[in-house]
Enzyme design. Sequence first.
Site, PDB file in Angstrom:
ATOM      1  CD  GLU A   8      -1.512  24.537 -20.125  1.00  0.00           C
ATOM      2  OE1 GLU A   8      -2.004  25.204 -21.054  1.00  0.00           O
ATOM      3  OE2 GLU A   8      -0.404  23.997 -20.170  1.00  0.00           O
ATOM      4  NE  ARG A  58      -7.123  36.611 -26.250  1.00  0.00           N
ATOM      5  CZ  ARG A  58      -6.550  35.740 -25.427  1.00  0.00           C
ATOM      6  NH1 ARG A  58      -6.766  34.439 -25.556  1.00  0.00           N
ATOM      7  NH2 ARG A  58      -5.742  36.134 -24.481  1.00  0.00           N
ATOM      8  CE  LYS A  68      -2.947  30.962 -18.284  1.00  0.00           C
ATOM      9  NZ  LYS A  68      -3.049  29.517 -18.319  1.00  0.00           N
TER      10      LYS A  68
END
Length: 591
Positions: free
Chosen positions: A59, A294, A304
């Site tokens: 994104e 992850r 982020k």
Amino acid sequence: MSASADESKPSNFLRHIIERDLAEGTYAQRHFAGTPGDAAHHAAAPLDPARIRTRFPPEPNGYLHIGHAKSITLNFGLAAEYAGVCHMRFDDTNPEKEEQEYVDSILDAVQWLGFSWRANGVDHLYYASNYFDFMYRAAEALIQAGHAYVDEQSAEQMRATRGDFVTPGTNSPYRDRAPAENLARLREMRDGKHPDGAMVLRAKIDMASPNINLRDPAIYRIKHAEHHNTGNRWCIYPMYTYAHPIEDALEQITHSVCTLEFEDQRPFYDWLLDTLATLGLLAQPRPHQYEFARLNVTYVITSKRKLKQLVDERHVDGWDDPRMPTIVGLRRRGFTPESLRLMCERAGTSKAGGWTDYASLEVALRDDLEGRAARAMAVLDPLRLELTNWAEVFGSASTEPCHAPAHPHRPELGERRFSLGPALWIERDDFAEVPPKGFFRLFPGNKVRLKYGVVVECTGCEKDASGAVTAVHAKVIPDTKSGTPGADAVKVKGTITWVGVHDALPAELRLYDRLFKDPQPDAGGRDFLQSLNPHSKKVARGYVEPSLAGAKPDDKFQFERHGYFVADRHDHAAGAPVFNRTATLKDSWGK
Ligand code: ATP
Ligand code: MG
């Protein structure tokens, strides 16, 4: 040659899945039109020459970090390994948070890491917002087939009727509306007849499903917001869980790899794509989602949102601050693409989460640079060394030339040249007036070798009024110059690095330490700002040898005894050198 080139790749569950699919020909009959599209678009096209298709779908709401490097390495790596293609796709379905600055930086980061979305002359660079028309068309099709309805309950009502892990949900009073009525409502939503939050489109699946994500999830919401690509064309936007599977299917992705938090969404992913394929809208065989744990790295934050907070609140000097775990930060710190890929590959890919030690980044960097970085001498904390018998040994010559290989094992990289003179810079801690036990460097009466130079014997020091040492005195032992016959006749236990006062270049040396004090700064919802290390950046004024006069931004060196340094990509200039320490030579973390 970098260390990663010959390292054999460990296998993992994703490679097993892909190899099984290739062996069984799961995707062998798949068509691909060269561009994304619906079932009809692909059906008319030839068989897909790519054996698999993966994608990297960020994104564009921030800069990429080391966790994304893992995802990039994995997705682009798998495609390259199995004669496939990896698509670069911006998941830009959320109208508010996205910016061109982020799009540009993401494209730059992926290329810098060494990957490309270009295959057979085609750029597989896609924007999910270009699929809004199809997503809307699919929503109408779901309504017409009785698979979706417009719910006018408030958000609180919907939450209250969703149930929980032990209680099934209850049906909305709007659930059994006729398709025609739902269609009329959806079109009103689309046409801006209703305010934000007035109603949502929901998939009609099962309010009693043990998987809460299948209890009629929302798939479209009203949001009167301008989008960076589609402007004001839409005031309804698809939910991520609806958009993502469709993006994969339109692009004919075969293996959609994501992180474990999406595991519970997989049943909806499958339901949606099966339903739309049955309705004839999407091509088959459809993509499948696979989840892996992850990458978590100690002393590092990989969110982020939190990284943005560090930047916005000025805890760091920007997204590319060399202490940041962003790709731009790691790059500016001096990490190479090879070292990041190597670290990601070594971290492995599995279903079991865990923490990767920050030290593994430094290990990978050393493995990459040890064999190729040019060497140089630098003095980080300078103290003056006076060679008091210079004229007796060297006569009227003001300097004595010295040379050293650029790399100890690679003669083809050439030689560095510098010179001895009567005054030199040495490291302050290479001298001790009263030597601690086991100290073999300079102290009165002791001999050391000046690397690539001569043996000197310390005779004393000068001090200022406060008692601080301001210069060290030593005399040169004749006939000990490195590389001359008999130079080794005088045995010494210590060798120290140095630069000449007459020819060294003054330099700014930025010495970085970990940004956080705790190995897991944001674990358990803790306030990560509490864990900031106030001493994470130290700026030293030192000297480097004259061979570095030609160093250009991004050039990497091993400063002998000190570690790997890079010429800062923003602030380094020919007359004003600035070097960042990337990593020390040995692991000093936690010691
Ligand atoms: P963040 O929470 O930092 O915003 P994200 O997952 O929301 O991260 P996206 O832009 O959606 O960021 O991520 C793009 C891809 O990178 C996704 O497929 C995501 O799963 C993957 N990714 C993000 N963080 C990690 C990580 N730490 N390890 C491995 N993959 C990751
Ligand atoms: Mg995200």
